[in-house]
Motif scaffolding. Structure first.
Motif, mmCIF file in Angstrom:
data_model
loop_
_atom_site.group_PDB
_atom_site.id
_atom_site.type_symbol
_atom_site.label_atom_id
_atom_site.label_comp_id
_atom_site.label_asym_id
_atom_site.label_seq_id
_atom_site.Cartn_x
_atom_site.Cartn_y
_atom_site.Cartn_z
ATOM 1 N N ASN A 185 20.635 7.134 -6.705
ATOM 2 C CA ASN A 185 20.085 5.900 -7.286
ATOM 3 C C ASN A 185 18.572 5.990 -7.481
ATOM 4 N N LYS A 186 18.103 7.182 -7.882
ATOM 5 C CA LYS A 186 16.674 7.419 -8.148
ATOM 6 C C LYS A 186 15.778 7.090 -6.952
ATOM 7 N N LEU A 187 16.331 7.167 -5.736
ATOM 8 C CA LEU A 187 15.579 6.868 -4.502
ATOM 9 C C LEU A 187 14.980 5.472 -4.555
ATOM 10 N N ASP A 188 15.720 4.546 -5.136
ATOM 11 C CA ASP A 188 15.234 3.170 -5.310
ATOM 12 C C ASP A 188 14.989 2.502 -3.958
ATOM 13 N N GLY A 189 13.794 1.912 -3.781
ATOM 14 C CA GLY A 189 13.451 1.178 -2.570
ATOM 15 C C GLY A 189 12.880 2.018 -1.448
ATOM 16 N N VAL A 190 12.855 3.342 -1.572
ATOM 17 C CA VAL A 190 12.320 4.200 -0.508
ATOM 18 C C VAL A 190 10.796 4.099 -0.513
ATOM 19 N N GLN A 191 10.206 3.890 0.664
ATOM 20 C CA GLN A 191 8.756 3.751 0.806
ATOM 21 C C GLN A 191 8.173 5.051 1.365
ATOM 22 N N PHE A 192 7.142 5.553 0.688
ATOM 23 C CA PHE A 192 6.499 6.797 1.094
ATOM 24 C C PHE A 192 5.070 6.476 1.541
ATOM 25 N N TYR A 193 4.742 6.904 2.758
ATOM 26 C CA TYR A 193 3.433 6.620 3.347
ATOM 27 C C TYR A 193 2.525 7.841 3.314
ATOM 28 N N GLN A 194 3.101 9.023 3.329
ATOM 29 C CA GLN A 194 2.300 10.241 3.288
ATOM 30 C C GLN A 194 3.025 11.259 2.413
ATOM 31 N N VAL A 195 2.308 11.782 1.421
ATOM 32 C CA VAL A 195 2.861 12.757 0.481
ATOM 33 C C VAL A 195 1.839 13.859 0.286
ATOM 34 N N VAL A 196 2.267 15.084 0.298
ATOM 35 C CA VAL A 196 1.398 16.233 0.062
ATOM 36 C C VAL A 196 1.262 16.425 -1.449
ATOM 37 N N ARG A 197 0.019 16.490 -1.907
ATOM 38 C CA ARG A 197 -0.238 16.672 -3.334
ATOM 39 C C ARG A 197 -0.046 18.139 -3.709
ATOM 40 N N VAL A 198 0.827 18.374 -4.667
ATOM 41 C CA VAL A 198 1.139 19.726 -5.135
ATOM 42 C C VAL A 198 0.849 19.799 -6.624
ATOM 43 N N ASP A 199 0.116 20.819 -7.022
ATOM 44 C CA ASP A 199 -0.110 21.066 -8.446
ATOM 45 C C ASP A 199 1.186 21.622 -9.039
ATOM 46 N N PRO A 200 1.821 20.924 -10.003
ATOM 47 C CA PRO A 200 3.133 21.378 -10.487
ATOM 48 C C PRO A 200 3.107 22.786 -11.068
ATOM 49 N N ARG B 73 0.814 -1.212 0.000
ATOM 50 C CA ARG B 73 0.000 0.000 0.000
ATOM 51 C C ARG B 73 0.848 1.262 0.000
ATOM 52 N N PHE B 74 2.137 1.165 0.261
ATOM 53 C CA PHE B 74 2.989 2.348 0.225
ATOM 54 C C PHE B 74 3.319 2.692 -1.231
ATOM 55 N N ILE C 183 8.853 9.394 9.492
ATOM 56 C CA ILE C 183 7.461 9.109 9.849
ATOM 57 C C ILE C 183 6.620 8.998 8.579
ATOM 58 N N ALA C 184 6.718 9.972 7.713
ATOM 59 C CA ALA C 184 5.971 9.935 6.459
ATOM 60 C C ALA C 184 6.638 9.043 5.428
ATOM 61 N N ASN C 185 7.869 8.584 5.686
ATOM 62 C CA ASN C 185 8.599 7.715 4.777
ATOM 63 C C ASN C 185 9.743 7.065 5.550
ATOM 64 N N ASP C 186 10.436 6.146 4.903
ATOM 65 C CA ASP C 186 11.621 5.543 5.524
ATOM 66 C C ASP C 186 12.902 5.985 4.817
ATOM 67 N N LEU D 241 5.876 9.565 -7.921
ATOM 68 C CA LEU D 241 5.595 8.282 -7.297
ATOM 69 C C LEU D 241 4.768 7.416 -8.237
ATOM 70 N N THR D 242 4.517 6.175 -7.810
ATOM 71 C CA THR D 242 3.753 5.260 -8.650
ATOM 72 C C THR D 242 2.324 5.723 -8.872
ATOM 73 N N ASN D 243 1.761 6.523 -7.966
ATOM 74 C CA ASN D 243 0.413 7.073 -8.176
ATOM 75 C C ASN D 243 0.446 8.401 -8.913
ATOM 76 N N GLN D 244 1.619 8.720 -9.536
ATOM 77 C CA GLN D 244 1.821 9.910 -10.361
ATOM 78 C C GLN D 244 1.786 11.217 -9.583
ATOM 79 N N VAL D 245 1.870 11.138 -8.250
ATOM 80 C CA VAL D 245 1.952 12.351 -7.439
ATOM 81 C C VAL D 245 3.381 12.876 -7.498
ATOM 82 N N PRO D 246 3.600 14.153 -7.817
ATOM 83 C CA PRO D 246 4.960 14.700 -7.849
ATOM 84 C C PRO D 246 5.612 14.623 -6.467
ATOM 85 N N LEU D 247 6.835 14.105 -6.431
ATOM 86 C CA LEU D 247 7.579 14.006 -5.179
ATOM 87 C C LEU D 247 8.628 15.103 -5.043
ATOM 88 N N LEU D 248 9.341 15.390 -6.116
ATOM 89 C CA LEU D 248 10.418 16.383 -6.085
ATOM 90 C C LEU D 248 10.204 17.345 -7.238
#
Length: 665
Positions: free
Chosen positions: A446-461, A428-429, A497-500, A470-477
């Motif tokens: 390394n493209k942040l490979d393997g990092v799990q994100f549990y909470q992300v703030v949705r930002v309109d680019p 689910r992450f 807390i919001a990620n590892d 992210l995999t749900n197409q939410v912009p991370l950076l």
């Protein structure tokens, strides 16, 4: 092409125009012809040709056109067609020619080749380095060629045989006479281009090699040096050097670390036959400011210039970084500080501060500012941050649960659309699906490979550039240019807390590279090779003046270049001082390309193959007797030139006759 001579049949066209088309019957009204006798009218008058000059020109025009397409030729012997030639004397003055007396021998050899210049022929002197320098124009005076050869001085450039071949092809096309090229060099194998096709010569180019190198020429050198460009704090730092021998026997060399002409430490190193050895120094410490350092080996050999390797060192205080956080929320600051301080030579010191205490804080002294998960900003602080970024500063914004209550991202004003939650269990992450690996912040992460994100703030680019999703197409950076500065948005937190993210090996490289990028310290090297380009200004420095001071203390840039030049190419060894538009002063050490230290010669068969590319497919395999055999020389160019001349004369004569007929009418 004799079948084109069938076009001579159209010569009848001018006769038809001049003879048959000139008769015109004009009817006249008459009452009756019954009292006239019938008789045959004579047409002799109409068979007479008029305008004989114009007729001759038109016949000649068609005749010459047919001949031009038929491609007539005459046979001439090769000796007579190549009796005149152009003499080119190319002298290698690259860094490797400093070995022993190589350049002096090359100049003597070049002076001897001037005797090959015959009366009425032209000669030219070339200087071969990373670029080809024409020391003279094509001249017939041997004294000018000798004076140019005597003026050649050694350089620190790397020789390029590919550039020489390209120049010879250009000269062959422009001169249109056979070239006799005398190339005087040490014939380094390392100067060959990657592709043999780049050595191709033009037709009728006779390349003659004059090697000034001996069969076996050993050379010791300082191959590379690894040292920090800046020293922060009073501690001593590590310097590592690699000492190499090319074509050498086992030997012992003394290696010294030198700072501002003073030897700090010396070590004895055993170098195997034709091998390498590394040496480390832990005694590099210096007072504040810029310093000239080098690694030196003794005793010197026949190429002493590569027995030392210069590098620049600056002792400075770490750059302060302001870390703004919400009151009582210090976990993100703990992880971020630990990552930044774990980098030995990061050059940054973190200053944490709660947002409610930073209203009157002066931001100009900070390399960049981190804004970590705040729910609200005092109006005065947000205005200060906006002015700081507009003036060229950088801001890193981390968004978390508190930031989700904001309507927009501070300073960049991108709309916040809510929060995306995921669970820690199962799949689910969210993880990073796409990322720009070439962006400075992700280059080593390394493209942040393997990092799990549990909470992300949705930002309109909006107008921001999305660096990672992210995999749900939410912009991370995201990154956005604001005024003269930039804002980077990390749509999560640094608090585990919001990620590892803080638990992964990519966290420290991400923090380090992002700090270097936002602090303006990335991509600045204090040691480069000759012929490298040094960037002088960024996009926000356009129009501002910069200054470069070379090793001799001269200012090579003119006033116009100082205001417009984007980069500067260094062409010699030594220390350069760069005074940038933002007031920052830097020192850059320049060393010769170590490929020039490898004196291994080009195999003789490779030189012969190169030489044969200028002879053509038939001449390359022919012997000296074949050079005197006849060969065809086409005349179609001359026929086409006569067509142009006759066409112009025909147009003038025809217009004159036409005007006479109009006047008669």
């Amino acid at each position: 092409a004799p079948w084109f001579l069938a076009g001579l049949a159209v010569i009848g066209l001018p006769f038809w125009i001049h003879l048959l088309r000139q008769y015109r019957s004009t009817p006249h009204p008459f009452s009756s012809l019954m009292f006239f006798e019938r008789r045959t009218q004579s047409s002799i008058k109409h068979r007479r040709l008029r305008y004989l000059l114009l007729l001759s020109l038109r016949v000649a025009l068609l005749l010459l056109l047919a001949l031009a397409f038929a491609n007539p030729f005459v046979t001439r012997s090769a000796a007579s067609s190549s009796s005149r030639k152009m003499l080119l004397i190319a002298v290698d003055n690259s860094f490797s020619m400093r070995y022993g007396d190589h350049l002096a021998r090359a100049k003597r050899e070049a002076l001897n080749t001037v005797s090959n210049l015959n009366a009425g022929e032209r000669g030219q002197v070339l200087e071969v380095g990373s670029h080809i320098h024409m020391l003279t124009q094509p001249v017939e005076e041997a004294d000018q060629l000798k004076a140019a050869i005597q003026s050649i001085q050694p350089s620190d450039e790397r020789s390029s045989y590919g550039e020489l071949a390209r120049t010879l092809r250009t000269v062959a096309q422009s001169s249109r006479v056979p070239l006799e090229v005398h190339f005087v060099s040490d014939m380094q194998k390392s100067s060959l281009p990657p592709s043999f096709a780049d050595l191709r010569l033009g037709g009728d180019t006779n390349l003659i090699f004059h090697s000034v190198a001996d069969n076996r020429e050993p050379n010791w050198l300082v191959e590379s040096v690894t040292a920090p460009g800046k020293i922060y704090g009073p501690k001593k730092v590590q310097v590592q050097a690699v000492i190499a021998g090319i074509g050498t026997e086992p030997a012992k060399r003394t290696v010294s670390l030198v700072l501002d002409g003073r030897v700090l430490e010396s070590k004895s190193v055993d170098i195997p036959a034709g091998g390498r050895a590394s040496v480390e120094f832990l005694s590099l410490e210096s007072p504040y400011g810029f310093h000239k350092a080098e690694i030196r080996i003794e005793p010197a050999d026949s190429l002493p210039q590569d027995d030392r390797f210069p590098f620049a060192v600056e002792r400075a205080d770490p750059h302060p970084v302001l870390f703004l956080h919400a009151a009582g929320q210090q976990q993100g600051e703990l992880y971020y500080r630990s990552a930044l301080e774990s980098v030995t030579e990061a050059g940054f010191v973190l200053e944490p501060l709660a947002v409610d205490q930073a209203t009157n804080q002066s931001l100009s002294k900070y390399a960049f500012v981190v804004l970590s998960d705040v729910s609200a900003l005092p109006a005065g602080l947000e205005n200060s941050l906006r002015a700081y970024v507009n003036g060229g500063g950088s801001l890193l914004v981390a968004l978390g649960p508190l930031s989700a209550a904001l309507a927009h991202v501070p300073v960049s004003n991108e709309a916040i659309q809510g929060t995306s939650y995921s669970g820690r269990e199962g799949d689910r992450f969210q993880i990073v699906s796409t990322a720009d690996a070439e962006h400075p912040s992700l280059r080593r992460a390394n493209k942040l490979d393997g990092v799990q994100f549990y909470q992300v703030v949705r930002v309109d680019p909006g107008q921001s550039r999305v660096i990672a999703r992210l995999t749900n197409q939410v912009p991370l950076l995201l990154e956005k240019q604001v005024g003269e500065g930039r804002v980077m948005i990390f749509a999560s937190t640094f608090d585990n807390i919001a990620n590892d993210f803080p638990l992964h090996a990519s966290f420290v490289p991400f923090v380090e590279e992002t700090a270097q990028y936002l602090g303006g310290q990335q991509g600045r090297s204090t040691s480069v090779a000759v012929d490298s380009f040094i960037e002088l200004r960024s996009a926000k420095d356009q129009g501002a003046s910069v200054d470069v001071i070379d090793p001799d203390g001269h200012h090579p840039l003119s006033l116009k270049e100082a205001a417009t030049t984007q980069s500067f190419q260094v062409n010699r060894e030594g220390f350069y001082e760069i005074r940038r538009a933002n007031g920052r002063v830097e020192m850059v050490a320049v060393h010769a390309d170590r490929l020039e230290s490898d004196l291994t010669p080009v195999p003789q068969e490779t030189l012969e193959l190169w030489r044969n590319t200028g002879r053509g497919p038939e001449t390359a395999s022919a012997n000296s007797e074949a050079a005197s055999q006849p060969r065809p020389q086409s005349l179609w160019r001359y026929a086409l030139l006569l067509v142009l001349i006759v066409a112009i004369i025909e147009s003038v004569i025809a217009s004159r006759y036409l005007s006479v007929e109009k006047e008669a009418a």
